[in-house]
Design a protein around this motif. Structure first.
Motif, PDB file in Angstrom:
ATOM      1  N   PHE A  23       0.823  -1.206   0.000  1.00 53.18           N
ATOM      2  CA  PHE A  23       0.000   0.000   0.000  1.00 53.18           C
ATOM      3  C   PHE A  23       0.859   1.259   0.000  1.00 53.18           C
ATOM      4  CE2 PHE A  23      -2.830  -3.168   2.063  1.00 53.18           C
ATOM      5  CZ  PHE A  23      -3.765  -3.229   1.039  1.00 53.18           C
ATOM      6  N   ALA A  24       1.938   1.240   0.787  1.00 54.15           N
ATOM      7  CA  ALA A  24       2.818   2.403   0.815  1.00 54.15           C
ATOM      8  C   ALA A  24       3.406   2.676  -0.565  1.00 54.15           C
ATOM      9  CB  ALA A  24       3.939   2.185   1.826  1.00 54.15           C
ATOM     10  N   ALA A  25       3.726   1.607  -1.276  1.00 54.00           N
ATOM     11  CA  ALA A  25       4.346   1.767  -2.590  1.00 54.00           C
ATOM     12  C   ALA A  25       3.334   2.142  -3.666  1.00 54.00           C
ATOM     13  CB  ALA A  25       5.061   0.475  -2.980  1.00 54.00           C
ATOM     14  N   GLU A  26       2.091   1.646  -3.542  1.00 54.96           N
ATOM     15  CA  GLU A  26       1.105   1.780  -4.617  1.00 54.96           C
ATOM     16  C   GLU A  26       0.054   2.858  -4.393  1.00 54.96           C
ATOM     17  OE1 GLU A  26       1.309   0.169  -7.432  1.00 54.96           O
ATOM     18  OE2 GLU A  26       3.075  -0.979  -6.803  1.00 54.96           O
ATOM     19  N   PHE A  27      -0.145   3.304  -3.158  1.00 54.26           N
ATOM     20  CA  PHE A  27      -1.241   4.239  -2.887  1.00 54.26           C
ATOM     21  C   PHE A  27      -1.003   5.571  -3.604  1.00 54.26           C
ATOM     22  CE2 PHE A  27      -3.288   7.623  -0.455  1.00 54.26           C
ATOM     23  CZ  PHE A  27      -4.587   7.125  -0.345  1.00 54.26           C
ATOM     24  N   ASN A  28      -1.972   5.952  -4.439  1.00 54.45           N
ATOM     25  CA  ASN A  28      -1.879   7.199  -5.200  1.00 54.45           C
ATOM     26  C   ASN A  28      -3.293   7.724  -5.469  1.00 54.45           C
ATOM     27  OD1 ASN A  28      -1.413   9.329  -6.913  1.00 54.45           O
ATOM     28  ND2 ASN A  28      -0.379   8.148  -8.502  1.00 54.45           N
ATOM     29  N   PRO A  29      -3.714   8.752  -4.730  1.00 51.03           N
ATOM     30  CA  PRO A  29      -5.077   9.259  -4.898  1.00 51.03           C
ATOM     31  C   PRO A  29      -5.327   9.942  -6.233  1.00 51.03           C
ATOM     32  CG  PRO A  29      -3.835  10.664  -3.405  1.00 51.03           C
ATOM     33  CD  PRO A  29      -2.982   9.466  -3.673  1.00 51.03           C
ATOM     34  N   PHE A  30      -4.272  10.081  -7.055  1.00 52.17           N
ATOM     35  CA  PHE A  30      -4.453  10.676  -8.380  1.00 52.17           C
ATOM     36  C   PHE A  30      -4.491   9.618  -9.486  1.00 52.17           C
ATOM     37  CE2 PHE A  30      -2.435  13.929  -5.738  1.00 52.17           C
ATOM     38  CZ  PHE A  30      -3.387  14.927  -5.840  1.00 52.17           C
ATOM     39  N   ASP A  31      -4.380   8.369  -9.088  1.00 49.26           N
ATOM     40  CA  ASP A  31      -4.483   7.274 -10.054  1.00 49.26           C
ATOM     41  C   ASP A  31      -5.900   7.223 -10.631  1.00 49.26           C
ATOM     42  OD1 ASP A  31      -3.351   4.569 -11.072  1.00 49.26           O
ATOM     43  OD2 ASP A  31      -5.291   4.052 -10.184  1.00 49.26           O
ATOM     44  N   PRO A  55       4.802   7.532   0.282  1.00 43.93           N
ATOM     45  CA  PRO A  55       5.831   8.420  -0.271  1.00 43.93           C
ATOM     46  C   PRO A  55       5.344   9.191  -1.490  1.00 43.93           C
ATOM     47  CG  PRO A  55       6.326   6.117  -0.798  1.00 43.93           C
ATOM     48  CD  PRO A  55       5.170   6.096   0.145  1.00 43.93           C
ATOM     49  N   GLU A  56       4.321   8.684  -2.179  1.00 39.65           N
ATOM     50  CA  GLU A  56       3.799   9.355  -3.363  1.00 39.65           C
ATOM     51  C   GLU A  56       3.309  10.760  -3.037  1.00 39.65           C
ATOM     52  OE1 GLU A  56       2.528  10.276  -7.148  1.00 39.65           O
ATOM     53  OE2 GLU A  56       3.665   8.489  -6.576  1.00 39.65           O
ATOM     54  N   ILE A  57       2.654  10.912  -1.882  1.00 39.60           N
ATOM     55  CA  ILE A  57       2.109  12.232  -1.514  1.00 39.60           C
ATOM     56  C   ILE A  57       2.693  12.766  -0.218  1.00 39.60           C
ATOM     57  CG2 ILE A  57      -0.053  11.944  -2.787  1.00 39.60           C
ATOM     58  CD1 ILE A  57      -1.383  11.138  -0.151  1.00 39.60           C
ATOM     59  N   ASP A  58       3.612  12.006   0.413  1.00 39.53           N
ATOM     60  CA  ASP A  58       4.276  12.431   1.644  1.00 39.53           C
ATOM     61  C   ASP A  58       3.267  12.664   2.780  1.00 39.53           C
ATOM     62  OD1 ASP A  58       6.314  13.137   3.391  1.00 39.53           O
ATOM     63  OD2 ASP A  58       6.365  15.234   2.741  1.00 39.53           O
ATOM     64  N   TYR A  59       2.367  11.700   2.949  1.00 40.52           N
ATOM     65  CA  TYR A  59       1.399  11.749   4.047  1.00 40.52           C
ATOM     66  C   TYR A  59       1.302  10.374   4.701  1.00 40.52           C
ATOM     67  CZ  TYR A  59      -0.675  16.340   3.113  1.00 40.52           C
ATOM     68  OH  TYR A  59      -0.884  17.694   2.974  1.00 40.52           O
ATOM     69  N   TRP A  60       1.022  10.368   5.990  1.00 41.89           N
ATOM     70  CA  TRP A  60       0.604   9.166   6.687  1.00 41.89           C
ATOM     71  C   TRP A  60      -0.887   8.983   6.440  1.00 41.89           C
ATOM     72  CZ3 TRP A  60       3.609   5.628   9.188  1.00 41.89           C
ATOM     73  CH2 TRP A  60       4.964   5.967   9.329  1.00 41.89           C
ATOM     74  N   ILE A  61      -1.300   7.781   6.060  1.00 38.40           N
ATOM     75  CA  ILE A  61      -2.675   7.496   5.685  1.00 38.40           C
ATOM     76  C   ILE A  61      -3.360   6.725   6.819  1.00 38.40           C
ATOM     77  CG2 ILE A  61      -4.170   6.505   3.918  1.00 38.40           C
ATOM     78  CD1 ILE A  61      -2.226   8.697   2.905  1.00 38.40           C
ATOM     79  N   VAL A  62      -4.547   7.195   7.212  1.00 42.13           N
ATOM     80  CA  VAL A  62      -5.314   6.572   8.300  1.00 42.13           C
ATOM     81  C   VAL A  62      -6.710   6.269   7.772  1.00 42.13           C
ATOM     82  CG1 VAL A  62      -6.055   6.767  10.703  1.00 42.13           C
ATOM     83  CG2 VAL A  62      -4.041   8.019   9.911  1.00 42.13           C
ATOM     84  N   SER A  63      -7.204   5.029   7.995  1.00 40.78           N
ATOM     85  CA  SER A  63      -8.413   4.619   7.291  1.00 40.78           C
ATOM     86  C   SER A  63      -9.559   4.113   8.161  1.00 40.78           C
ATOM     87  CB  SER A  63      -8.064   3.518   6.276  1.00 40.78           C
ATOM     88  OG  SER A  63      -7.478   2.404   6.930  1.00 40.78           O
TER      89      SER A  63
END
Length: 440
Positions: A23-31, A55-63
Protein backbone atom coordinates in the motif's frame (compact mmCIF):
# COMPACT_ATOMS: atom_id res chain seq x y z
CA UNK A 1 7.88 -11.96 30.95
CA UNK A 2 6.68 -11.23 27.40
CA UNK A 3 9.11 -9.30 25.23
CA UNK A 4 7.60 -6.54 23.06
CA UNK A 5 8.95 -5.25 19.78
CA UNK A 6 9.47 -1.48 19.64
CA UNK A 7 7.24 0.35 17.21
CA UNK A 8 8.86 1.20 13.87
CA UNK A 9 10.18 4.73 13.76
CA UNK A 10 8.56 7.05 11.24
CA UNK A 11 11.86 8.57 10.11
CA UNK A 12 13.25 5.11 9.34
CA UNK A 13 10.27 4.29 7.14
CA UNK A 14 10.40 7.62 5.32
CA UNK A 15 14.14 7.12 4.78
CA UNK A 16 13.48 3.67 3.37
CA UNK A 17 15.19 1.74 6.19
CA UNK A 18 12.08 -0.35 6.94
CA UNK A 19 10.25 -2.56 4.44
CA UNK A 20 7.79 -0.63 2.31
CA UNK A 21 4.39 -2.31 2.11
CA UNK A 22 2.34 -2.82 -1.02
CA UNK A 23 0.00 0.00 0.00
CA UNK A 24 2.82 2.40 0.82
CA UNK A 25 4.35 1.77 -2.59
CA UNK A 26 1.11 1.78 -4.62
CA UNK A 27 -1.24 4.24 -2.89
CA UNK A 28 -1.88 7.20 -5.20
CA UNK A 29 -5.08 9.26 -4.90
CA UNK A 30 -4.45 10.68 -8.38
CA UNK A 31 -4.48 7.27 -10.05
CA UNK A 32 -7.33 6.96 -12.58
CA UNK A 33 -8.76 3.79 -11.03
CA UNK A 34 -8.74 5.41 -7.61
CA UNK A 35 -10.43 8.54 -8.97
CA UNK A 36 -13.16 6.41 -10.56
CA UNK A 37 -13.83 4.49 -7.36
CA UNK A 38 -11.60 4.82 -4.27
CA UNK A 39 -13.73 2.53 -2.10
CA UNK A 40 -12.07 -0.81 -3.08
CA UNK A 41 -8.73 0.77 -2.11
CA UNK A 42 -10.24 2.06 1.13
CA UNK A 43 -11.52 -1.42 1.99
CA UNK A 44 -8.16 -3.07 1.34
CA UNK A 45 -6.11 -0.65 3.40
CA UNK A 46 -8.67 -0.56 6.21
CA UNK A 47 -8.57 -4.35 6.53
CA UNK A 48 -4.87 -4.98 5.88
CA UNK A 49 -2.84 -1.89 6.81
CA UNK A 50 -5.00 0.79 8.46
CA UNK A 51 -2.04 3.14 9.01
CA UNK A 52 0.86 3.52 6.58
CA UNK A 53 3.14 6.13 5.04
CA UNK A 54 2.66 7.10 1.37
CA UNK A 55 5.83 8.42 -0.27
CA UNK A 56 3.80 9.36 -3.36
CA UNK A 57 2.11 12.23 -1.51
CA UNK A 58 4.28 12.43 1.64
CA UNK A 59 1.40 11.75 4.05
CA UNK A 60 0.60 9.17 6.69
CA UNK A 61 -2.68 7.50 5.69
CA UNK A 62 -5.31 6.57 8.30
CA UNK A 63 -8.41 4.62 7.29
CA UNK A 64 -10.40 3.28 10.26
CA UNK A 65 -13.33 5.09 11.88
CA UNK A 66 -12.05 4.73 15.45
CA UNK A 67 -8.56 6.02 14.61
CA UNK A 68 -9.90 9.00 12.69
CA UNK A 69 -12.25 9.95 15.53
CA UNK A 70 -9.28 9.92 17.90
CA UNK A 71 -7.38 12.29 15.59
CA UNK A 72 -10.34 14.66 15.40
CA UNK A 73 -10.62 14.55 19.21
CA UNK A 74 -6.95 15.25 19.92
CA UNK A 75 -6.73 18.87 18.79
CA UNK A 76 -3.57 19.42 20.84
CA UNK A 77 -1.57 16.74 19.03
CA UNK A 78 -3.10 17.19 15.56
CA UNK A 79 -3.33 20.69 14.11
CA UNK A 80 -5.94 21.66 11.53
CA UNK A 81 -3.46 24.02 9.83
CA UNK A 82 -2.66 21.40 7.16
CA UNK A 83 -6.28 21.26 5.91
CA UNK A 84 -5.98 24.28 3.61
CA UNK A 85 -2.43 23.75 2.32
CA UNK A 86 -2.34 23.37 -1.45
CA UNK A 87 -1.30 19.90 -2.58
CA UNK A 88 0.52 21.47 -5.55
CA UNK A 89 2.20 24.84 -4.86
CA UNK A 90 1.39 27.52 -7.47
CA UNK A 91 3.78 27.72 -10.41
CA UNK A 92 5.58 31.07 -10.98
CA UNK A 93 3.08 32.22 -13.64
CA UNK A 94 0.15 31.49 -11.33
CA UNK A 95 1.92 33.30 -8.51
CA UNK A 96 2.29 36.33 -10.77
CA UNK A 97 -1.49 36.36 -11.23
CA UNK A 98 -2.01 36.22 -7.46
CA UNK A 99 0.58 38.96 -6.81
CA UNK A 100 -1.13 41.16 -9.39
CA UNK A 101 -4.39 40.69 -7.46
CA UNK A 102 -2.67 41.65 -4.17
CA UNK A 103 -3.43 38.24 -2.75
CA UNK A 104 -2.52 37.86 0.93
CA UNK A 105 -2.61 34.32 2.38
CA UNK A 106 -5.24 33.88 5.06
CA UNK A 107 -6.81 31.06 7.03
CA UNK A 108 -10.30 29.73 6.26
CA UNK A 109 -11.75 28.53 9.63
CA UNK A 110 -11.27 24.87 8.57
CA UNK A 111 -7.51 25.25 9.02
CA UNK A 112 -7.51 27.22 12.28
CA UNK A 113 -6.69 26.07 15.81
CA UNK A 114 -7.45 27.40 19.28
CA UNK A 115 -7.56 30.05 20.59
CA UNK A 116 -8.73 31.91 17.45
CA UNK A 117 -10.84 29.13 16.01
CA UNK A 118 -13.44 28.88 18.82
CA UNK A 119 -13.76 32.69 19.01
CA UNK A 120 -14.48 32.97 15.31
CA UNK A 121 -16.64 29.85 15.14
CA UNK A 122 -19.03 31.18 17.80
CA UNK A 123 -19.79 34.16 15.59
CA UNK A 124 -20.17 32.12 12.40
CA UNK A 125 -22.49 29.65 14.13
CA UNK A 126 -24.97 32.42 14.97
CA UNK A 127 -25.37 33.24 11.28
CA UNK A 128 -26.01 29.65 10.18
CA UNK A 129 -28.30 28.15 12.80
CA UNK A 130 -31.46 26.08 12.28
CA UNK A 131 -33.62 29.19 12.01
CA UNK A 132 -31.45 30.57 9.21
CA UNK A 133 -31.60 27.28 7.32
CA UNK A 134 -35.40 27.27 7.64
CA UNK A 135 -35.47 30.85 6.36
CA UNK A 136 -33.45 29.82 3.29
CA UNK A 137 -35.51 26.72 2.45
CA UNK A 138 -38.23 28.53 0.42
CA UNK A 139 -35.50 30.08 -1.76
CA UNK A 140 -33.90 26.67 -2.32
CA UNK A 141 -37.26 25.14 -3.19
CA UNK A 142 -37.92 27.91 -5.70
CA UNK A 143 -34.50 27.40 -7.31
CA UNK A 144 -35.09 23.65 -7.59
CA UNK A 145 -38.55 24.20 -9.08
CA UNK A 146 -37.11 26.57 -11.66
CA UNK A 147 -34.49 23.97 -12.63
CA UNK A 148 -37.19 21.34 -13.05
CA UNK A 149 -39.40 23.71 -15.02
CA UNK A 150 -36.57 24.12 -17.52
CA UNK A 151 -36.06 20.38 -18.12
CA UNK A 152 -39.23 18.51 -17.23
CA UNK A 153 -40.66 18.38 -20.75
CA UNK A 154 -37.35 17.51 -22.41
CA UNK A 155 -37.04 13.87 -21.43
CA UNK A 156 -33.25 14.19 -20.91
CA UNK A 157 -31.02 16.19 -18.60
CA UNK A 158 -27.72 16.33 -16.75
CA UNK A 159 -28.62 16.56 -13.06
CA UNK A 160 -25.31 18.30 -12.36
CA UNK A 161 -25.43 20.94 -15.10
CA UNK A 162 -29.18 21.37 -14.84
CA UNK A 163 -29.63 21.33 -11.05
CA UNK A 164 -27.00 20.32 -8.51
CA UNK A 165 -24.43 22.86 -9.71
CA UNK A 166 -26.71 25.90 -9.64
CA UNK A 167 -29.01 25.32 -6.65
CA UNK A 168 -26.28 25.30 -3.93
CA UNK A 169 -24.61 28.31 -5.55
CA UNK A 170 -27.82 30.34 -5.68
CA UNK A 171 -28.67 29.44 -2.09
CA UNK A 172 -25.17 30.38 -0.95
CA UNK A 173 -25.51 33.78 -2.64
CA UNK A 174 -28.65 34.48 -0.61
CA UNK A 175 -26.92 33.30 2.57
CA UNK A 176 -23.91 35.56 1.98
CA UNK A 177 -25.98 38.63 1.13
CA UNK A 178 -25.20 38.80 -2.59
CA UNK A 179 -27.78 41.17 -4.14
CA UNK A 180 -29.99 39.66 -6.83
CA UNK A 181 -28.68 42.18 -9.35
CA UNK A 182 -25.15 40.79 -8.86
CA UNK A 183 -26.02 37.10 -9.03
CA UNK A 184 -25.15 36.70 -12.71
CA UNK A 185 -21.73 38.22 -12.16
CA UNK A 186 -20.98 36.01 -9.17
CA UNK A 187 -22.27 32.89 -10.93
CA UNK A 188 -19.36 33.31 -13.32
CA UNK A 189 -16.98 32.84 -10.39
CA UNK A 190 -18.75 29.74 -9.06
CA UNK A 191 -16.20 27.39 -10.57
CA UNK A 192 -14.94 24.20 -8.98
CA UNK A 193 -11.81 25.07 -7.02
CA UNK A 194 -11.03 21.59 -5.67
CA UNK A 195 -8.46 21.03 -8.42
CA UNK A 196 -6.76 24.30 -7.41
CA UNK A 197 -6.47 23.44 -3.72
CA UNK A 198 -6.28 19.64 -3.57
CA UNK A 199 -5.26 18.51 -7.03
CA UNK A 200 -2.27 18.38 -9.36
CA UNK A 201 -3.22 20.91 -12.04
CA UNK A 202 -0.87 21.60 -14.92
CA UNK A 203 0.83 25.01 -15.05
CA UNK A 204 -1.69 26.09 -17.69
CA UNK A 205 -4.59 25.00 -15.50
CA UNK A 206 -3.05 26.75 -12.51
CA UNK A 207 -2.84 30.05 -14.36
CA UNK A 208 -6.48 29.82 -15.47
CA UNK A 209 -7.63 28.85 -11.97
CA UNK A 210 -5.52 31.62 -10.43
CA UNK A 211 -7.29 34.10 -12.70
CA UNK A 212 -10.71 32.83 -11.59
CA UNK A 213 -9.57 32.87 -7.98
CA UNK A 214 -8.31 36.46 -8.28
CA UNK A 215 -11.57 37.66 -9.86
CA UNK A 216 -13.57 35.93 -7.14
CA UNK A 217 -11.36 37.50 -4.46
CA UNK A 218 -11.83 40.97 -5.94
CA UNK A 219 -15.59 40.53 -5.82
CA UNK A 220 -15.37 39.29 -2.20
CA UNK A 221 -13.44 42.42 -1.21
CA UNK A 222 -15.98 44.69 -2.89
CA UNK A 223 -18.86 42.84 -1.26
CA UNK A 224 -17.30 43.08 2.21
CA UNK A 225 -16.78 46.84 1.73
CA UNK A 226 -20.44 47.31 0.77
CA UNK A 227 -21.72 45.31 3.71
CA UNK A 228 -19.39 47.17 6.09
CA UNK A 229 -21.11 50.39 5.06
CA UNK A 230 -24.63 48.96 5.03
CA UNK A 231 -24.85 45.56 6.79
CA UNK A 232 -27.99 43.47 6.57
CA UNK A 233 -29.13 40.31 8.36
CA UNK A 234 -27.23 37.82 6.22
CA UNK A 235 -24.34 35.56 7.25
CA UNK A 236 -21.54 37.90 6.13
CA UNK A 237 -23.24 40.95 7.63
CA UNK A 238 -23.34 39.23 11.03
CA UNK A 239 -19.62 38.52 10.78
CA UNK A 240 -18.87 42.12 9.76
CA UNK A 241 -20.95 43.48 12.66
CA UNK A 242 -18.88 41.34 15.02
CA UNK A 243 -15.67 42.69 13.47
CA UNK A 244 -16.89 46.26 13.96
CA UNK A 245 -17.38 45.81 17.70
CA UNK A 246 -14.69 47.25 19.94
CA UNK A 247 -11.99 44.82 20.93
CA UNK A 248 -12.37 42.44 18.00
CA UNK A 249 -9.50 43.75 15.88
CA UNK A 250 -7.30 40.87 17.01
CA UNK A 251 -9.92 38.36 15.86
CA UNK A 252 -10.85 39.91 12.49
CA UNK A 253 -9.41 42.04 9.73
CA UNK A 254 -10.61 42.84 6.20
CA UNK A 255 -8.24 40.38 4.57
CA UNK A 256 -9.73 37.60 6.68
CA UNK A 257 -13.30 38.75 5.97
CA UNK A 258 -12.72 38.64 2.22
CA UNK A 259 -11.13 35.19 2.56
CA UNK A 260 -14.16 33.96 4.51
CA UNK A 261 -16.57 35.44 1.97
CA UNK A 262 -14.77 33.68 -0.87
CA UNK A 263 -13.96 30.36 0.78
CA UNK A 264 -17.39 29.85 2.34
CA UNK A 265 -19.10 30.57 -0.96
CA UNK A 266 -17.19 28.01 -2.97
CA UNK A 267 -16.95 25.45 -0.15
CA UNK A 268 -20.70 25.45 0.54
CA UNK A 269 -21.32 25.33 -3.19
CA UNK A 270 -18.91 22.64 -4.35
CA UNK A 271 -19.40 20.14 -1.51
CA UNK A 272 -23.20 20.19 -1.83
CA UNK A 273 -23.03 19.99 -5.63
CA UNK A 274 -20.92 16.85 -5.29
CA UNK A 275 -23.06 15.31 -2.55
CA UNK A 276 -26.33 15.87 -4.40
CA UNK A 277 -24.89 14.55 -7.67
CA UNK A 278 -23.63 11.42 -5.90
CA UNK A 279 -27.05 11.09 -4.31
CA UNK A 280 -28.90 10.97 -7.61
CA UNK A 281 -26.36 8.48 -8.96
CA UNK A 282 -26.52 6.18 -5.93
CA UNK A 283 -30.31 6.22 -5.69
CA UNK A 284 -30.85 5.58 -9.39
CA UNK A 285 -28.29 2.76 -9.37
CA UNK A 286 -30.26 1.24 -6.48
CA UNK A 287 -33.67 1.49 -8.12
CA UNK A 288 -35.64 -0.05 -5.25
CA UNK A 289 -34.44 2.71 -2.93
CA UNK A 290 -35.26 5.45 -5.44
CA UNK A 291 -38.75 4.03 -5.75
CA UNK A 292 -39.01 3.84 -1.96
CA UNK A 293 -38.43 7.59 -1.51
CA UNK A 294 -40.80 8.33 -4.40
CA UNK A 295 -43.51 6.36 -2.59
CA UNK A 296 -42.66 7.69 0.88
CA UNK A 297 -40.96 11.12 1.04
CA UNK A 298 -40.52 10.73 4.81
CA UNK A 299 -37.57 8.43 3.96
CA UNK A 300 -35.68 11.27 2.26
CA UNK A 301 -33.92 12.76 5.35
CA UNK A 302 -32.49 9.33 6.17
CA UNK A 303 -31.56 8.84 2.52
CA UNK A 304 -29.59 12.10 2.62
CA UNK A 305 -27.49 10.86 5.54
CA UNK A 306 -26.92 7.52 3.83
CA UNK A 307 -25.80 9.27 0.64
CA UNK A 308 -23.33 11.33 2.67
CA UNK A 309 -22.03 8.16 4.34
CA UNK A 310 -21.92 5.97 1.26
CA UNK A 311 -20.48 8.46 -1.26
CA UNK A 312 -18.95 11.22 0.84
CA UNK A 313 -18.34 14.47 -1.02
CA UNK A 314 -15.26 14.95 1.23
CA UNK A 315 -13.59 11.50 1.26
CA UNK A 316 -10.30 12.69 2.82
CA UNK A 317 -9.15 15.43 5.18
CA UNK A 318 -5.79 16.40 6.65
CA UNK A 319 -3.96 17.19 9.87
CA UNK A 320 -0.34 17.73 10.95
CA UNK A 321 1.19 16.58 14.22
CA UNK A 322 2.30 19.24 16.71
CA UNK A 323 4.30 16.81 18.84
CA UNK A 324 5.41 13.16 18.76
CA UNK A 325 2.43 10.81 18.60
CA UNK A 326 1.74 7.08 18.46
CA UNK A 327 -0.43 6.32 15.42
CA UNK A 328 -1.31 2.69 14.81
CA UNK A 329 1.96 0.75 15.08
CA UNK A 330 4.15 3.77 14.41
CA UNK A 331 5.79 6.57 16.37
CA UNK A 332 5.51 9.80 14.40
CA UNK A 333 7.54 12.93 15.12
CA UNK A 334 6.10 16.44 15.29
CA UNK A 335 5.45 17.85 11.83
CA UNK A 336 4.19 14.58 10.33
CA UNK A 337 1.43 15.13 7.76
CA UNK A 338 -1.63 12.93 8.15
CA UNK A 339 -4.38 12.20 5.63
CA UNK A 340 -7.58 10.79 7.13
CA UNK A 341 -9.62 8.66 4.73
CA UNK A 342 -13.01 9.77 6.06
CA UNK A 343 -14.69 8.04 3.12
CA UNK A 344 -13.09 4.80 4.29
CA UNK A 345 -14.22 5.40 7.87
CA UNK A 346 -17.77 5.80 6.56
CA UNK A 347 -17.63 2.23 5.19
CA UNK A 348 -15.95 0.69 8.23
CA UNK A 349 -17.89 -2.46 9.19
CA UNK A 350 -16.81 -1.99 12.80
CA UNK A 351 -19.00 1.13 12.86
CA UNK A 352 -21.53 0.57 10.06
CA UNK A 353 -22.82 -2.97 9.64
CA UNK A 354 -22.31 -4.15 6.06
CA UNK A 355 -20.75 -0.75 5.35
CA UNK A 356 -20.22 -1.35 1.63
CA UNK A 357 -23.99 -1.60 1.11
CA UNK A 358 -26.21 1.41 0.30
CA UNK A 359 -29.22 1.33 2.64
CA UNK A 360 -31.41 4.41 3.12
CA UNK A 361 -33.02 2.84 6.22
CA UNK A 362 -29.68 2.47 8.03
CA UNK A 363 -30.26 3.53 11.65
CA UNK A 364 -26.83 5.06 12.38
CA UNK A 365 -26.13 6.63 8.98
CA UNK A 366 -26.10 10.06 10.65
CA UNK A 367 -22.86 9.12 12.44
CA UNK A 368 -20.90 9.48 9.19
CA UNK A 369 -17.83 11.73 8.97
CA UNK A 370 -18.74 13.53 5.73
CA UNK A 371 -18.87 16.81 7.66
CA UNK A 372 -15.89 16.10 9.89
CA UNK A 373 -16.28 15.73 13.63
CA UNK A 374 -15.87 17.65 16.88
CA UNK A 375 -14.75 21.27 17.08
CA UNK A 376 -14.36 21.42 13.29
CA UNK A 377 -17.73 19.86 12.45
CA UNK A 378 -18.92 21.66 9.31
CA UNK A 379 -21.04 24.71 10.17
CA UNK A 380 -22.99 24.34 6.93
CA UNK A 381 -24.06 20.73 7.45
CA UNK A 382 -27.69 21.65 8.15
CA UNK A 383 -27.82 23.84 5.05
CA UNK A 384 -26.33 21.10 2.85
CA UNK A 385 -28.77 18.49 4.14
CA UNK A 386 -31.70 20.85 3.56
CA UNK A 387 -30.63 21.53 -0.04
CA UNK A 388 -30.20 17.81 -0.78
CA UNK A 389 -33.56 17.00 0.82
CA UNK A 390 -35.40 19.67 -1.20
CA UNK A 391 -33.79 18.55 -4.47
CA UNK A 392 -34.94 14.98 -3.82
CA UNK A 393 -38.41 15.99 -2.63
CA UNK A 394 -39.16 18.09 -5.69
CA UNK A 395 -37.55 15.74 -8.22
CA UNK A 396 -39.23 12.55 -6.93
CA UNK A 397 -42.57 14.35 -7.00
CA UNK A 398 -42.29 15.50 -10.60
CA UNK A 399 -39.96 12.88 -12.15
CA UNK A 400 -40.40 9.59 -10.27
CA UNK A 401 -39.73 7.69 -13.52
CA UNK A 402 -36.27 9.23 -13.89
CA UNK A 403 -33.53 6.75 -14.86
CA UNK A 404 -29.81 6.89 -15.59
CA UNK A 405 -28.68 6.99 -19.20
CA UNK A 406 -27.09 3.60 -19.80
CA UNK A 407 -23.34 3.16 -20.35
CA UNK A 408 -22.50 6.78 -19.61
CA UNK A 409 -18.92 7.67 -18.73
CA UNK A 410 -18.32 8.79 -15.14
CA UNK A 411 -15.64 11.44 -14.58
CA UNK A 412 -14.43 13.18 -11.42
CA UNK A 413 -12.27 16.20 -10.61
CA UNK A 414 -8.76 14.77 -9.99
CA UNK A 415 -8.12 15.91 -6.41
CA UNK A 416 -7.70 14.34 -2.99
CA UNK A 417 -10.49 15.90 -0.96
CA UNK A 418 -13.68 16.80 -2.89
CA UNK A 419 -15.50 14.09 -4.85
CA UNK A 420 -18.62 13.93 -6.99
CA UNK A 421 -19.45 13.03 -10.60
CA UNK A 422 -18.96 15.79 -13.17
CA UNK A 423 -22.20 14.71 -14.88
CA UNK A 424 -25.21 12.56 -14.02
CA UNK A 425 -27.08 12.08 -17.29
CA UNK A 426 -30.70 10.99 -16.94
CA UNK A 427 -33.73 10.39 -19.13
CA UNK A 428 -37.47 9.78 -18.78
CA UNK A 429 -40.66 9.58 -20.83
CA UNK A 430 -42.01 13.12 -20.58
CA UNK A 431 -45.44 12.00 -21.76
CA UNK A 432 -45.69 10.00 -18.51
CA UNK A 433 -44.92 12.92 -16.20
CA UNK A 434 -47.35 12.68 -13.25
CA UNK A 435 -48.34 16.38 -13.37
CA UNK A 436 -50.40 17.22 -16.48
CA UNK A 437 -48.80 20.66 -16.75
CA UNK A 438 -45.37 19.02 -16.98
CA UNK A 439 -46.22 17.00 -20.09
CA UNK A 440 -45.21 18.18 -23.59
Amino acid sequence: MTETTPAPNAEDIVAGKCPVSHFAAEFNPFDEDYQQDPYPVFKSVREQEPVFYSPEIDYWIVSRYEDIIEIFKDTESYSASEAGVMITPPCPAAMDVLVEANFVPSTMLVDEDAPLHPKRRRVFRKGLNDNKVAELEPYTRRFVSQCLDAIVKNGRADMVGDMTFSVPALTAFILMGVPEAEVERVRGYAARFALWLWGRPTDEQQVALAGDYAAYLQYAREHVDKLAENPGEDYMSNVIKAWQKDGNDEVWDKTYLASIMQSHLYASHETTTNAAASGFKSLLENRDQWEAICADPSLIPGAVHEILRYQSSVPTWRRITTKPVRLGDYDLPAGSRVMMLTGSANHDDAKFEDGETFDITRENADEHLAFGWGVHLCLGQGLARMEMRVMLEETTKRLPHLRLVEDQEWTYSPNTSFRGPDHVRVEWDASQNPLPEDRP
